[in-house]
Design a protein around this motif. Structure first.
Motif, short mmCIF file in Angstrom:
data_model
loop_
_atom_site.label_atom_id
_atom_site.label_comp_id
_atom_site.label_asym_id
_atom_site.label_seq_id
_atom_site.Cartn_x
_atom_site.Cartn_y
_atom_site.Cartn_z
N TRP A 1 0.74 -1.38 0.08
CA TRP A 1 -0.08 -0.11 -0.11
C TRP A 1 0.97 1.38 -0.08
N GLN A 2 1.88 1.30 0.78
CA GLN A 2 2.77 2.48 0.87
C GLN A 2 3.37 2.71 -0.47
N VAL A 3 3.79 1.53 -1.37
CA VAL A 3 4.60 1.82 -2.45
C VAL A 3 3.43 2.25 -3.56
N ASP A 4 2.09 1.61 -3.77
CA ASP A 4 1.21 1.93 -4.69
C ASP A 4 0.42 3.07 -4.48
N ASP A 5 0.18 3.55 -3.20
CA ASP A 5 -0.69 4.68 -2.93
C ASP A 5 -0.05 5.90 -2.31
N VAL A 6 0.98 5.76 -1.52
CA VAL A 6 1.50 6.70 -0.59
C VAL A 6 2.83 7.55 -1.37
N THR A 7 3.83 6.72 -1.88
CA THR A 7 4.78 7.26 -2.45
C THR A 7 4.25 8.42 -3.80
N ARG A 8 5.07 9.50 -3.71
CA ARG A 8 4.63 10.35 -5.02
C ARG A 8 5.88 10.60 -5.97
N SER A 9 6.90 10.11 -5.50
CA SER A 9 8.19 10.25 -6.28
C SER A 9 8.95 9.17 -6.29
N ARG A 10 10.17 8.86 -7.20
CA ARG A 10 11.15 8.00 -7.11
C ARG A 10 11.86 8.06 -5.81
N ALA A 11 12.14 9.40 -5.33
CA ALA A 11 12.95 9.64 -4.25
C ALA A 11 12.19 9.21 -3.03
N ASP A 12 10.86 9.43 -2.82
CA ASP A 12 10.00 9.09 -1.88
C ASP A 12 10.22 7.44 -1.71
N LEU A 13 10.17 6.72 -2.81
CA LEU A 13 10.31 5.34 -2.89
C LEU A 13 11.55 5.16 -2.59
N ASP A 14 12.46 5.41 -3.04
CA ASP A 14 13.99 5.10 -2.75
C ASP A 14 14.35 5.21 -0.98
N ASP A 15 13.75 6.30 -0.58
CA ASP A 15 13.93 6.47 0.99
C ASP A 15 13.18 5.46 1.87
N LEU A 16 12.07 5.20 1.27
CA LEU A 16 11.14 4.45 2.01
C LEU A 16 11.68 2.91 1.98
N LEU A 17 12.32 2.43 0.87
CA LEU A 17 12.76 1.04 0.61
C LEU A 17 14.11 0.94 1.38
N SER A 18 14.87 2.05 1.01
CA SER A 18 16.13 2.00 1.74
C SER A 18 16.09 1.83 3.29
N SER A 19 15.24 2.70 3.82
CA SER A 19 15.08 2.44 5.36
C SER A 19 14.73 0.96 6.06
N CYS A 20 13.95 0.26 4.96
CA CYS A 20 13.87 -1.03 5.34
C CYS A 20 14.94 -2.12 5.12
N LEU A 21 15.98 -1.75 4.36
CA LEU A 21 16.72 -2.42 3.96
C LEU A 21 18.04 -2.47 4.79
N ARG A 22 17.97 -1.00 5.46
CA ARG A 22 18.89 -0.68 6.64
C ARG A 22 18.62 -1.48 7.83
N THR A 23 17.27 -1.54 7.89
CA THR A 23 16.74 -2.35 9.28
C THR A 23 16.88 -3.60 9.22
N ALA A 24 16.91 -4.36 7.87
CA ALA A 24 17.07 -5.69 7.72
C ALA A 24 18.68 -6.14 7.76
N SER A 25 19.61 -5.06 7.68
CA SER A 25 20.91 -5.48 7.61
C SER A 25 21.33 -5.52 9.22
N GLY A 26 20.25 -5.05 10.12
CA GLY A 26 20.77 -4.94 11.57
C GLY A 26 21.03 -3.60 11.97
N ASP A 27 20.97 -2.61 11.29
CA ASP A 27 21.17 -1.20 11.81
C ASP A 27 20.50 -0.84 12.94
#
Length: 304
Positions: A91-117
């Protein structure tokens, strides 16, 4: 041989035992539905009531309960939370993000969390993922499986990004992907990510030992799930602009034929796994079976 007075026949006993097992499965699903309602209340920014309601929660819980009916209550609770996180991400990707920058920020925060940040998650989506990772950290085997788990998450996020790019391109008159390319991006369903998460948390050592073969088979299974979902959600996807295989120059009969061929390939890959990891193999088969029945009548987002 006829059953004597007051004695149940074997058929009657089998029916009672089967129904009792189904009753347990439904009870587990109801308990998980209450848990998902509580999880949604913790993250109101992820789960607006007009999009995430009881029907979606019930569908997720029933699907996972019937997919893995041998699970403990704790294992199923974890599984349904991972599934709920996936729907929040979608839902966040399909309906909330408005730009590629928004998308990159959203997903990179998830990847950092998954890496153990250990830093504070930048988004509620990453915060919810951090809760899932903390549950996994309680499992001794996770330390040796974290890289595989993170890779499966990354494949999901990359696939979601690719679909976002396809939609953005199509909205400007750009080309749509072909059917093979679209199916090759079925990690966007996150089925493999959910599977890997569940096998680790449930400490299914047989599945962990054969994780490579299981994820290979699961990659085909999620293609089947992608197509079944598309057949069920076609009308809504036309309105929302979501990608759907039926908008890629292929008809309903051709999609059905594709599904039949993919199911046959799934069975070929799952069959050798029934000996070394029977529950994980059954889990993959039950995903196909449940989805085939469920998507004949509805999909998860209907009625929300």
């Amino acid at each position: 041989m006829f059953a004597g007075k007051g004695v149940m026949s074997p058929i009657q006993i089998d029916e009672i035992e089967t129904t009792a097992d189904q009753g347990r499965t439904v009870a587990l699903a109801l308990a998980c539905q209450r848990d998902l309602t509580n999880q949604a209340a913790r993250y109101p920014g992820l789960f607006p009531a007009d999009r995430f309601g009881p029907s979606l929660f019930a569908g997720l819980c029933l699907a996972n309960a019937f997919g893995a009916p041998w699970s403990t209550a704790d294992q199923l609770r974890f599984l349904t939370r991972v599934a709920l996180w996936v729907f929040a991400a979608d839902w966040q990707v399909d309906d909330v993000t408005r730009s590629r920058a928004d998308l990159d920020d959203l997903l990179s925060s998830c990847l950092r969390t998954a890496s153990g940040d250990d830093g504070i998650p930048a988004t509620q989506l990453a915060e919810f993922l951090a809760d899932i990772a903390r549950d996994l950290n309680s499992v001794p085997e996770f330390s040796g499986m974290r890289a595989i788990w993170s890779e499966s998450l990354a494949r999901f996020l990359v696939a979601m990004t690719r679909e976002w790019e396809w939609r953005a391109s199509a909205s400007k008159g750009g080309p749509l992907p072909g059917v093979p390319e679209y199916l090759g991006n079925a990690d966007s369903t996150a089925a493999s990510f959910v599977n890997v998460s569940y096998w680790i948390y449930s400490r299914d050592m047989q599945a962990i030992e054969h994780i490579g073969a299981l994820t290979t088979a699961g990659a085909l299974v999620q293609q089947v799930l992608r197509l079944l979902n598309d057949l069920a959600s076609y009308e809504r996807d036309l309105v929302s602009g979501d990608l759907n295989v039926l908008t890629l120059g292929i008809g309903h009969a051709e999609v059905t034929e594709l599904i039949t061929g993919l199911v046959a390939r799934c069975r070929e890959q799952i069959e050798p796994l029934k000996g070394p990891c029977p529950r994980a193999a059954a889990y993959l088969e039950r995903q196909i079976g449940f989805s085939a029945g469920f998507y004949r009548l509805t999909d998860y987002w209907s009625g929300q």
